[in-house]
Scaffold this motif. Structure first.
Motif, PDB file in Angstrom:
ATOM      1  N   ASP A 261      38.972  42.377  43.312  1.00 52.88           N
ATOM      2  CA  ASP A 261      38.474  41.000  43.408  1.00 52.88           C
ATOM      3  C   ASP A 261      38.682  40.161  41.974  1.00 52.88           C
ATOM      4  OD1 ASP A 261      36.526  38.852  43.695  1.00 52.88           O
ATOM      5  OD2 ASP A 261      34.784  39.900  43.712  1.00 52.88           O
TER       6      ASP A 261
ATOM      7  N   GLY B 233      39.694  35.751  43.893  1.00 54.62           N
ATOM      8  CA  GLY B 233      39.052  36.585  44.903  1.00 54.62           C
ATOM      9  C   GLY B 233      39.740  37.710  45.370  1.00 54.62           C
ATOM     10  N   ARG B 234      39.505  37.950  46.767  1.00 54.60           N
ATOM     11  CA  ARG B 234      40.298  39.419  47.184  1.00 54.60           C
ATOM     12  C   ARG B 234      41.572  38.727  47.527  1.00 54.60           C
ATOM     13  NH1 ARG B 234      37.361  42.532  51.637  1.00 54.60           N
ATOM     14  NH2 ARG B 234      38.798  44.290  51.121  1.00 54.60           N
TER      15      ARG B 234
END
Ligand SMILES: O=C(O)CCC(=O)C(=O)O
Ligand SMILES: [Mn+2]
Length: 217
Positions: free
Chosen positions: A200, A205-206
């Motif tokens: 993350d 983010g991912r």
């Protein structure tokens, strides 16, 4: 000095690191622009959405792609090519933001390739597990121009080999704001990306976003 897997991203750029003849890593080169680049990516993909292309062999790519600039790289059952229009919309690709072209030109010059003026930027979005198998970038018309590749978001293992597919590739960890430039004797080197590890990233983010600048036309 080599950074370990557990090191933090650099806080400032220092100097190009040679990885092969004509090929360099510029660690942290995009740090000052990273936020602006990510915001511009959001605007581009709102108009030209990320999509999973089909290879000529009929496989769905695990990396999702879009483009900006005069030309965009596309793939389908008929082959790989550059196109001035987004096949999803029939419209021209979004124009290349000035901050993209400026970064690419400066990174190329830093690696010794003065005057690089990209007309294509491929946007690659890797989610955990996505990978790019070893390939050469050989759809561009000007072999004198380098490739400039900017990494944003989650870390990845970049594979950089030689001119033969069978050459064993070296593994380079690329983190947020790292830039790779390859041209000259390495312009047609085989390269790829190992399956992305989950994580993350505080800014992205991912996912990992990669911007690849080319002189295609
Ligand atoms: O994601 C990367 O670091 C490499 C991308 C690449 O090789 C390509 O788009 O042709
Ligand atoms: Mn490539």
């Amino acid at each position: 000095m080599t950074r370990s897997l557990f090191d933090e991203p650099l806080t400032h750029y220092t100097a190009p690191e040679s990885i092969a003849p004509g090929a360099f890593l510029l660690r942290g080169f995009a740090l000052d622009q990273a936020e602006a680049l990510l915001q511009a990516v959001q605007q581009i993909i709102a108009v030209a959405p990320l999509r999973h292309l089909l290879t000529p062999g009929g496989h769905v790519m695990s990396v999702a792609m879009s483009n900006c600039g005069a030309l965009g790289w596309v793939s389908d059952r008929t082959g790989y090519r550059y196109s001035s229009a987004d096949p999803l919309s029939g419209q021209p690709w979004p124009s290349m933001p000035a901050c993209f072209a400026d970064l690419a030109t400066r990174a190329a010059a830093e690696a010794g390739y003065e005057g690089f003026a990209p007309d294509a930027c491929l946007i690659n979005r890797y989610e955990p597990g996505a990978r790019m198998s070893l390939h050469q970038d050989r759809d561009e018309s000007d072999p004198g121009a380098p490739i400039v590749s900017v990494s944003l978001g989650l870390p990845a293992v970049f594979l950089f080999g030689g001119l033969q597919r069978s050459d064993h590739p070296a593994r380079w960890r690329m983190v947020h704001a790292d830039v790779a430039v390859w041209g000259g004797a390495s312009r047609l080197a085989f390269h790829g990306v190992s399956p992305l590890a989950d994580g993350d990233h505080p800014r992205a983010g991912r996912q990992r976003i990669n911007l690849t600048f080319r002189r295609a036309g």
